[in-house]
Motif scaffolding. Structure first.
Motif, short mmCIF file in Angstrom:
data_model
loop_
_atom_site.label_atom_id
_atom_site.label_comp_id
_atom_site.label_asym_id
_atom_site.label_seq_id
_atom_site.Cartn_x
_atom_site.Cartn_y
_atom_site.Cartn_z
N GLY A 119 -3.32 14.05 -9.51
CA GLY A 119 -3.32 13.74 -8.07
C GLY A 119 -2.69 14.87 -7.27
O GLY A 119 -3.14 15.19 -6.17
N GLY A 120 -1.65 15.47 -7.83
CA GLY A 120 -0.98 16.57 -7.15
C GLY A 120 -1.91 17.76 -6.96
O GLY A 120 -1.86 18.44 -5.93
N ILE A 121 -2.77 18.00 -7.95
CA ILE A 121 -3.71 19.12 -7.85
C ILE A 121 -4.91 18.73 -6.96
O ILE A 121 -5.24 19.43 -6.00
CB ILE A 121 -4.22 19.53 -9.25
N LEU A 122 -5.55 17.60 -7.29
CA LEU A 122 -6.81 17.24 -6.65
C LEU A 122 -6.66 16.81 -5.20
O LEU A 122 -7.54 17.07 -4.37
CB LEU A 122 -7.50 16.11 -7.44
N VAL A 123 -5.56 16.15 -4.89
CA VAL A 123 -5.40 15.66 -3.52
C VAL A 123 -4.45 16.57 -2.74
O VAL A 123 -4.87 17.29 -1.82
CB VAL A 123 -4.90 14.19 -3.51
N VAL A 189 12.94 25.04 -0.30
CA VAL A 189 11.99 24.87 -1.42
C VAL A 189 10.56 24.76 -0.88
O VAL A 189 9.64 25.43 -1.38
CB VAL A 189 12.35 23.61 -2.26
N VAL A 190 10.38 23.92 0.15
CA VAL A 190 9.03 23.72 0.71
C VAL A 190 8.49 25.04 1.27
O VAL A 190 7.33 25.41 1.03
CB VAL A 190 9.07 22.63 1.81
N ASN A 233 4.92 20.82 -8.05
CA ASN A 233 5.50 19.56 -7.55
C ASN A 233 5.89 18.64 -8.70
O ASN A 233 6.92 17.96 -8.65
CB ASN A 233 4.54 18.87 -6.59
N TRP A 234 5.06 18.62 -9.73
CA TRP A 234 5.38 17.78 -10.90
C TRP A 234 6.64 18.33 -11.59
O TRP A 234 7.56 17.59 -11.90
CB TRP A 234 4.20 17.77 -11.87
N LEU A 235 6.63 19.66 -11.79
CA LEU A 235 7.75 20.28 -12.51
C LEU A 235 9.07 20.13 -11.73
O LEU A 235 10.12 19.85 -12.31
CB LEU A 235 7.44 21.77 -12.72
N ARG A 236 8.97 20.26 -10.42
CA ARG A 236 10.17 20.11 -9.59
C ARG A 236 10.74 18.69 -9.74
O ARG A 236 11.94 18.50 -9.87
CB ARG A 236 9.86 20.39 -8.12
N GLY A 237 9.83 17.70 -9.76
CA GLY A 237 10.26 16.32 -9.96
C GLY A 237 10.99 16.15 -11.28
O GLY A 237 11.99 15.43 -11.38
N ARG A 238 10.48 16.84 -12.32
CA ARG A 238 11.11 16.74 -13.65
C ARG A 238 12.46 17.45 -13.67
O ARG A 238 13.42 16.98 -14.28
CB ARG A 238 10.21 17.38 -14.72
N VAL A 239 12.50 18.60 -13.01
CA VAL A 239 13.70 19.45 -13.10
C VAL A 239 14.87 18.86 -12.30
O VAL A 239 16.00 18.86 -12.78
CB VAL A 239 13.36 20.88 -12.60
N LEU A 255 18.60 22.87 -8.67
CA LEU A 255 17.65 23.23 -9.72
C LEU A 255 16.25 23.40 -9.14
O LEU A 255 15.48 24.27 -9.56
CB LEU A 255 17.64 22.17 -10.83
N GLY A 256 15.92 22.55 -8.16
CA GLY A 256 14.62 22.66 -7.48
C GLY A 256 14.52 23.99 -6.75
O GLY A 256 13.47 24.64 -6.77
N LEU A 257 15.61 24.39 -6.10
CA LEU A 257 15.61 25.66 -5.37
C LEU A 257 15.47 26.83 -6.35
O LEU A 257 14.72 27.78 -6.09
CB LEU A 257 16.91 25.80 -4.56
N ALA A 258 16.18 26.74 -7.47
CA ALA A 258 16.09 27.81 -8.47
C ALA A 258 14.65 27.92 -8.99
O ALA A 258 14.10 29.02 -9.11
CB ALA A 258 17.05 27.53 -9.63
#
Lengths: 286, 190
Positions: A119-123, A189-190, A233-239, A255-258
């Motif tokens: 969804g993150g990629i397609l939408v 980050v954004v 976006n997925w990786l940031r959510g995990r990190v 960690l998201g900023l890094a």
């Protein structure tokens, strides 16, 4: 095929990108430290205004660097600002309503890992990257001022930062203001992420205009940018998720900023490497 | 910004970009639909249904046999409830609806009935009551103002008992979630 100026590295563009990354980290550090040291008390309206002001800072920093450093190799400033504004308008008028109100991603995107990535990629990815592409493609792209491949990176970055500014303002307004410390990290980050993904689209746009690329070239560029967007976006959510307790989930925004800084550095480095390779090929061909 | 005409190759590339984006968005829509319609089997007391996957199944209270809600929603979580009520001989669905309405008027804040009528739901006769109320559960984790909730009950008579299928959703989400509730109703066997 339009005539391009001889391909130049235009060192200041890359300097601007690297300075943006470094200065955003410094900016976040200063605001975070000030917030902790002074612990300012805001009324709801001043908190909102401060949040909106901070949301614009990343874009202003990049534009400032661009204006200062572009004196030697000038790009029409009003065109850069115009593309920035178009990116912002497309985000507000089409991007956010489509993602939030039509696709309602907050209701289903985080159901599981596969859905979050797909969804993150397609939408989210395709909507954002197509609109940033459109901001350049349907404005400056056919102009005489878009006269060398690296212009694609400049204008796409401007569109990306316009998009990021609106995303950040919407975040501040919908929350009635934000906690300065965590809020400013999110904004950085954004901005870094949107500028980086746009850099990919911009590189492909620049080459599409001046080189005989295949029909799949530009779709490939948008797809790569959308994939980077979704995966980030997925990786940031995990990190950033550091644990779950009885009082809720805990997050570490730093960690998201890094992660965003590393990704921005990597993408800028890769694009710079590709441009240098093209220069070497062009020189060898002569 | 002055522009020049595009070359044919440029136009094809542009159309290809639009086509790829449209295909991605359609695939994204399919992804959204598949997540939103995922379901798990429910069975209790001779009643079966397909309930939304990933929702919270609360412990049924009183005559409830199913109470499930979408806890991922930031506001009021969309809720499905199934109640099985014993019937005295000759009791009609309209009478059960009146009893439920009285009960709701006592328990729900600002409860108002909007419409009630007899309908056919997937080949079965039912009594439909549409209403509205204001969410009033104290919740320290929500800093929002209370939500206006729309609800609909479908009351089916089946021999010596009545079955009430209830759908509650935030006013703004009601229409959007109705399709999924209909899938739930369609899957209902008793």
């Amino acid at each position: 095929m339009p005539e391009s100026k001889p391909l130049r590295e235009r060192a200041h563009i890359w300097r601007d990108e690297f300075l943006l990354i470094a200065s955003l980290i410094v900016f976040v550090g200063i605001v975070y430290a000030l917030d902790n040291a002074l612990q300012p008390a805001f009324t709801p309206s001043t908190l909102l205004l401060t949040g909106v002001f901070l949301a614009l800072v990343p874009s202003v920093i990049w534009l400032m660097f661009f204006y200062v450093q572009d004196r030697l190799e000038p790009e029409p400033k009003h065109f850069v600002l115009g593309v920035f504004a178009i990116g912002a308008l497309l985000a507000a008028a089409i991007g956010m309503p489509l993602v939030e109100n039509v696709y309602r991603v907050s209701h289903w995107l985080y159901a599981d890992t596969v859905t979050t990535i797909l969804g993150g990629i397609l939408v989210v990815g395709f909507v954002q990257e197509f609109l940033k592409y459109a901001a350049v493609r349907y404005s400056i792209y056919h102009s005489e001022e878009f006269d060398e491949p690296t212009d694609g990176v400049i204008y796409a970055t401007a569109a990306g930062l316009g998009y990021a500014a609106v995303l950040n303002i919407q975040f501040v307004v919908s929350n009635g203001g934000v906690d300065l410390g965590a809020g400013v990290i999110r904004m950085a980050v954004v901005a870094l992420a949107q500028a980086s993904f746009s850099g990919i689209t911009g590189y492909f746009l620049g080459r599409a205009k001046f080189e005989s690329e295949k029909i799949w070239w530009m779709p490939l560029g948008i797809t790569l940018a959308a994939v980077a967007n979704g995966l980030f976006n997925w990786l940031r959510g995990r990190v950033v998720q550091t644990g779950v307790s009885l009082s809720g989930g805990s997050v570490n925004s730093w960690l998201g900023l890094a992660l965003a800084a590393v990704m921005a550095l990597a993408i800028t480095g890769i694009i710079l490497g590709l441009v240098r390779r093209s220069i070497r090929s062009a020189q060898a061909a002569k | 910004m002055s522009t020049r005409n595009s070359s044919l190759g440029d136009r094809f590339a542009e159309i290809t970009v639009i086509a790829v984006t449209v295909v991605a968005l359609l695939a994204g829509w399919a992804c959204k639909t598949s997540v939103e319609t995922r379901s798990i089997a429910f069975e209790a007391d001779g009643i079966t249904a397909q309930t939304p996957a990933g929702w919270l199944q609360a412990e049924p209270a009183g005559d409830e046999i199913l109470h499930t809600n979408d806890f991922s929603n930031a506001g009021f979580g969309t809720t499905y409830i199934l109640r099985k009520m014993p019937l005295a001989e000759g009791t009609t669905a309209a009478q059960i609806a009146s009893l439920l309405t009285l009960e709701r008027a006592q328990n729900l804040t600002a409860f108002r009935v909007l419409e009630q009528r007899e309908v056919t739901v997937y080949g079965r006769t039912a009594y439909e009551v549409t209403y509205v109320f204001v969410e009033s559960n104290p919740d320290l984790t929500h800093a929002d103002i209370p939500s206006v909730v729309r609800g609909v009950d479908y009351i089916f008579i089946n021999g010596d008992h009545a079955l009430a299928a209830t759908y509650w959703a935030e006013e703004n989400d009601f229409e959007m979630g109705l399709g999924r509730f209909h899938l739930f109703l369609e899957s209902l066997t008793f």
